[in-house]
Design a protein around this motif. Structure first.
Motif, PDB file in Angstrom:
ATOM      1  N   ILE A  10       0.827  -1.214   0.000  1.00 17.48           N
ATOM      2  CA  ILE A  10       0.000   0.000   0.000  1.00 17.48           C
ATOM      3  C   ILE A  10       0.859   1.261   0.000  1.00 17.48           C
ATOM      4  CG2 ILE A  10      -1.741   1.317   1.263  1.00 17.48           C
ATOM      5  CD1 ILE A  10      -2.810  -1.360   2.333  1.00 17.48           C
TER       6      ILE A  10
ATOM      7  N   ALA B  29       1.942   3.932  -3.400  1.00 16.98           N
ATOM      8  CA  ALA B  29       1.465   5.320  -3.290  1.00 16.98           C
ATOM      9  C   ALA B  29       2.633   6.304  -3.350  1.00 16.98           C
ATOM     10  CB  ALA B  29       0.691   5.506  -1.989  1.00 16.98           C
TER      11      ALA B  29
ATOM     12  N   THR C 276      -2.452  10.319 -10.480  1.00 12.73           N
ATOM     13  CA  THR C 276      -1.651   9.596  -9.487  1.00 12.73           C
ATOM     14  C   THR C 276      -1.111  10.547  -8.414  1.00 12.73           C
ATOM     15  OG1 THR C 276       0.303   9.765 -10.928  1.00 12.73           O
ATOM     16  CG2 THR C 276      -0.998   7.746 -11.058  1.00 12.73           C
TER      17      THR C 276
ATOM     18  N   VAL D 120      -4.293  11.369  -6.015  1.00 12.10           N
ATOM     19  CA  VAL D 120      -4.782  10.151  -5.346  1.00 12.10           C
ATOM     20  C   VAL D 120      -3.767   9.670  -4.320  1.00 12.10           C
ATOM     21  CG1 VAL D 120      -5.324   7.712  -5.684  1.00 12.10           C
ATOM     22  CG2 VAL D 120      -6.276   9.425  -7.245  1.00 12.10           C
ATOM     23  N   SER D 121      -2.493   9.634  -4.701  1.00 14.77           N
ATOM     24  CA  SER D 121      -1.446   9.165  -3.787  1.00 14.77           C
ATOM     25  C   SER D 121      -1.288  10.096  -2.589  1.00 14.77           C
ATOM     26  CB  SER D 121      -0.111   9.052  -4.527  1.00 14.77           C
ATOM     27  OG  SER D 121      -0.210   8.177  -5.618  1.00 14.77           O
TER      28      SER D 121
ATOM     29  N   LEU E 194      -4.371   9.863  -0.256  1.00 17.26           N
ATOM     30  CA  LEU E 194      -4.376   8.569   0.432  1.00 17.26           C
ATOM     31  C   LEU E 194      -3.361   8.545   1.572  1.00 17.26           C
ATOM     32  CD1 LEU E 194      -5.244   5.582   0.637  1.00 17.26           C
ATOM     33  CD2 LEU E 194      -3.464   5.054  -1.052  1.00 17.26           C
ATOM     34  N   LEU E 195      -2.150   9.020   1.305  1.00 18.13           N
ATOM     35  CA  LEU E 195      -1.104   9.009   2.323  1.00 18.13           C
ATOM     36  C   LEU E 195      -1.431   9.949   3.483  1.00 18.13           C
ATOM     37  CD1 LEU E 195       2.008   8.876  -0.022  1.00 18.13           C
ATOM     38  CD2 LEU E 195       1.263   7.090   1.568  1.00 18.13           C
TER      39      LEU E 195
ATOM     40  N   LEU F 281      -4.514  10.694   4.491  1.00 19.02           N
ATOM     41  CA  LEU F 281      -5.582  10.032   5.244  1.00 19.02           C
ATOM     42  C   LEU F 281      -5.050   8.882   6.084  1.00 19.02           C
ATOM     43  CD1 LEU F 281      -8.441   9.960   2.568  1.00 19.02           C
ATOM     44  CD2 LEU F 281      -8.260  11.460   4.566  1.00 19.02           C
ATOM     45  N   LEU F 282      -4.035   8.190   5.575  1.00 20.95           N
ATOM     46  CA  LEU F 282      -3.425   7.077   6.316  1.00 20.95           C
ATOM     47  C   LEU F 282      -2.463   7.563   7.398  1.00 20.95           C
ATOM     48  CD1 LEU F 282      -2.639   4.612   3.380  1.00 20.95           C
ATOM     49  CD2 LEU F 282      -4.346   4.283   5.181  1.00 20.95           C
TER      50      LEU F 282
ATOM     51  N   SER G 228       1.999  10.580   5.170  1.00 20.36           N
ATOM     52  CA  SER G 228       2.449  11.448   4.089  1.00 20.36           C
ATOM     53  C   SER G 228       3.923  11.840   4.227  1.00 20.36           C
ATOM     54  CB  SER G 228       1.581  12.717   4.026  1.00 20.36           C
ATOM     55  OG  SER G 228       1.658  13.457   5.229  1.00 20.36           O
TER      56      SER G 228
END
Length: 389
Positions: A35, A39, A301, A304-305, A308-309, A311-312, A315
């Motif tokens: 994952i 990303a 990309t 989105v990347s 996503l990072l 939110l996770l 980053s």
């Protein structure tokens, strides 16, 4: 990218069973490999290619020089001014902190990609892309980094996770650990050495490994080369993670130069997996994801990347910052990769529960003490009243 495990494992070990920790360790590695890494690579590819599209698209030399300038100036700015950002904290103003910290990551990530793209493309311009020449530049980088005990700075996802936790969010570790409080001139020299020397040598190593794979791994077929690179990369990554207990056992029993040599050899082996994984994902995106419209492909990309990072909460894995010393951790911990995500989350939850439990016990104790004081007061009053009667 990069990072140290100093102090992390001892903290994580508290309050966790061996089986539970082993499961989380496996999940962390899968998260980093399947994952996080795609990303991060997607983001880096997007910025790299978009710079080629928008900045001096007809002159590769000027484009490389522009990226080099952005990388050097930006890195020095964030390194020299890190003490300013460290005053930010969500306890003071949560909205200001989160807006500033994510803007910091956004800018620093852009700078980091340019800091690599510039020297990389300059080498392409001034040297011959031929096996011997490429291998020589990579070897110079490896030897120089090993000589100053900075080879571990070639580490990147999937062997490193940099989370977005508040503590140390803006910290950029320099080579000689000089602080601004000690002496300003030495601090500036330390920052210059960390950015210009160590950073450039790491690019030498990565570029050498990447271009050598381009030259020798199915050079006549780009798709085969990308798929083979991805397969080799993940195979080496899996082997490196499986070898960690063995290497840790070995380094526990080695001292001095031999422990350092063992750690460096293991780092170079892991680098083979890292470069192949990055190259495989990067080139497969070029081949299969909107190849007829590279600009749109990169913008998709990119966002989105990045989202996503964020939110996770990972980053900061996009950033290339800080200089870490080979084998700076004691004994076998020097070969443990900083891949902590779920383990940190569970550790934080345990600490919260422990803290809440301590607070509840303290509150109960205080309540009991107050009740005892009241009871004693009532008893004293009753005795006193009885004596008067």
């Amino acid at each position: 990218m990069r990072g140290s495990t100093a102090g992390i494992e001892s903290t994580l070990a508290r309050g966790a069973s061996a089986s539970h920790d082993a499961l989380l360790s496996v999940l962390d590695r899968l998260f980093a490999s399947l994952i996080l890494t795609p990303a991060v690579v997607s983001y880096w590819r997007s910025v790299w290619v978009l710079m080629s599209i928008y900045v001096f698209p007809d002159d590769e030399l000027y484009s490389a020089i522009a990226s080099t300038a952005i990388g050097i100036i930006g890195h020095l700015f964030f390194t020299l001014t890190q003490h300013v950002f460290e005053h930010l904290h969500p306890d003071k103003n949560r909205l200001v902190y989160y807006a500033t910290s994510r803007a910091y990551t956004f800018c620093f990530a852009f700078i980091g990609v340019n800091g690599w793209r510039g020297p990389w493309n300059l080498l392409d311009q001034v040297t011959i892309t031929e096996g011997g020449t490429v291998a020589a530049t990579a070897l110079v980088g490896v030897i120089a980094l090993a000589a100053i005990r900075a080879l571990r700075n070639v580490t990147a996802p999937p062997f490193a996770i940099a989370t977005d936790y508040v503590e140390g969010y803006f910290k950029v570790v320099t080579m000689f650990r000089v602080t601004l409080v000690q002496k300003t001139s030495l601090y500036i020299l330390d920052c210059l050495f960390s950015v210009l020397i160590v950073g450039t040598l790491v690019v030498f190593v990565w570029r050498g490994a990447w271009v050598l794979i381009d030259i020798y791994l199915f050079p006549e077929n780009e798709a085969w080369s990308a798929w083979a690179s991805l397969a080799i990369g993940y195979m080496v990554v899996a082997i490196a993670f499986l070898l960690q207990p063995v290497m840790r056992w070995l380094c526990d029993r080695l001292n001095g130069a031999m422990r350092l040599l063992a750690a460096d050899v293991f780092l170079l082996f892991s680098l083979l997996g890292t470069v192949n994984v990055w190259r495989g994902i990067w080139n497969l995106l070029n081949i299969y994801f909107l190849p007829e419209n590279m600009e749109l492909s990169c913008w998709i990309t990119h966002w989105v990347s990045l989202i996503l990072l964020i939110l996770l909460g990972c980053s900061n894995s996009l950033l290339v910052r800080g200089v870490y010393i080979d084998a700076e951790e004691p004994a076998g911990k020097c070969v443990v990769f900083p891949c902590y995500y779920l383990r940190l989350i569970f550790q934080q939850e345990r600490e919260k529960k422990h803290k809440n439990g301590v607070q509840m016990v303290s509150a109960t104790k205080i309540k009991q003490e107050k009740q005892e004081e009241n009871d004693n007061h009532v008893v004293a009053v009753n005795i006193d009243a009885g004596n008067h009667i």
